[in-house]
Design a protein around this motif. Structure first.
Motif, short mmCIF file in Angstrom:
data_model
loop_
_atom_site.label_atom_id
_atom_site.label_comp_id
_atom_site.label_asym_id
_atom_site.label_seq_id
_atom_site.Cartn_x
_atom_site.Cartn_y
_atom_site.Cartn_z
N ALA A 40 -19.55 8.34 -8.58
CA ALA A 40 -19.92 8.85 -7.26
C ALA A 40 -20.67 10.17 -7.37
CB ALA A 40 -18.66 9.02 -6.40
N LEU A 41 -20.21 11.06 -8.23
CA LEU A 41 -20.88 12.35 -8.40
C LEU A 41 -22.29 12.16 -8.95
CD1 LEU A 41 -17.89 14.37 -9.87
CD2 LEU A 41 -19.02 14.82 -7.68
N ARG A 42 -22.46 11.23 -9.88
CA ARG A 42 -23.80 11.00 -10.45
C ARG A 42 -24.75 10.39 -9.42
NH1 ARG A 42 -21.91 9.09 -16.53
NH2 ARG A 42 -21.61 11.22 -17.32
N THR A 43 -24.22 9.52 -8.57
CA THR A 43 -25.05 8.97 -7.49
C THR A 43 -25.46 10.07 -6.52
OG1 THR A 43 -23.99 6.80 -7.65
CG2 THR A 43 -25.09 7.32 -5.58
N ILE A 44 -24.51 10.93 -6.17
CA ILE A 44 -24.79 12.04 -5.27
C ILE A 44 -25.79 13.01 -5.88
CG2 ILE A 44 -23.72 14.13 -4.31
CD1 ILE A 44 -21.19 12.34 -3.85
N ALA A 45 -25.71 13.20 -7.20
CA ALA A 45 -26.63 14.12 -7.88
C ALA A 45 -28.08 13.74 -7.64
CB ALA A 45 -26.33 14.15 -9.37
N ASP A 46 -28.35 12.44 -7.47
CA ASP A 46 -29.71 11.96 -7.28
C ASP A 46 -30.11 11.87 -5.81
OD1 ASP A 46 -30.09 11.68 -10.04
OD2 ASP A 46 -29.25 9.66 -10.04
#
Length: 259
Positions: A40-46
């Motif tokens: 989830a954090l990596r998706t949000i990062a983008d």
């Protein structure tokens, strides 16, 4: 998405909220939950529309730490895998460009305390407590120690680690683990107010600043100044910095473009 994690992305406010969602089990950080958080954090990062992330939890407990049922009668490689997933999560919290705020409504212990310590900012309910009690079950909180020691220093970290005792929210704030302590019924509002203040800034500037902070924090002072001087110079020539300085001089509200 793992059902132990709820994800709410509000593009209107620029705030994404990740909710640990196994309250009956005291929100354990199972490998599945940790992988879901990392993803989830990596998706949000983008997602350029998200400027701030809030990590919180359902129920009376923020997180009791690792799911111990995953750690009994396992091989050494199995145990290594748990802590590799954990380390990946904690690194991701600090690597993504958006600031991450922990909103802690109740006990955060062991890996739960590690997650709190890894976040950029922490708002805690006065009902919250914090600790690293692994020593009491024969499993020293060695990985939580990494984040907790960096937040509160050696002697205080050793006190928590060796005794297994918890500290209350006011003590956690005094020690530097928590930024703000609020009444339980004010936690959501105060966290959202803080997130909104941060979200009002340029997303590019926030990303530059957060990543620069972690790059310089453990460097010798002369190396830190050299690296940060270059960072600030390159920041100064961005569109958002030029817009912000021009708006300040003209006494108007800046318009951020994220470049």
């Amino acid at each position: 998405m793992n059902d132990a994690l709820r994800v709410d992305v509000d593009h209107a406010t620029g705030i994404a909220t990740l909710v640990l969602n196994r309250p009956q089990q005291r929100n354990p950080l199972s490998t599945g939950t940790m992988r879901a958080l990392t993803a989830a954090l990596r998706t949000i990062a983008d997602d350029a529309a998200v400027r701030v992330v809030v990590i919180t939890a359902a129920g009376p407990v923020f997180s009791a730490g690792h799911d111990l049922s995953e750690m009994v009668d396992r091989t050494l490689d199995d145990e290594r895998a748990v802590f590799e997933v954990c380390t990946e999560l904690m690194d991701t919290v600090q690597e993504i460009p958006q600031p991450v705020i922990a909103a802690v409504q109740g006990p955060a212990v062991a890996a739960g305390c590690q997650l709190v310590a890894s976040c950029d900012l922490v708002v805690a309910s006065s009902a919250a407590v914090f600790g690293t009690p692994g020593v009491r079950i024969g499993l020293f909180c060695s990985t939580p120690m990494v984040a907790v020691t960096r937040a509160i220093g050696r002697k205080r970290a050793m006190q928590l680690l060796l005794t297994g005792d918890t500290i209350d929210a006011d003590t956690a704030a005094d020690w530097g683990l928590v930024n703000f302590v609020v009444a339980p019924d004010e936690l959501d509002d105060r966290t959202n107010e803080l997130a909104a203040r941060i979200a009002a800034s340029s997303p590019l500037t926030l990303a530059i600043g957060k990543q620069a902070f972690y790059r310089q924090i453990d460097l010798p002072q002369d190396e830190a100044y050299e690296l940060m001087s270059e960072t600030m110079a390159t920041n100064a020539v961005t569109c958002d910095a030029q817009e912000g300085m021009s708006a300040f001089l003209a006494k108007r509200t800046p318009t951020w473009v994220g470049k």
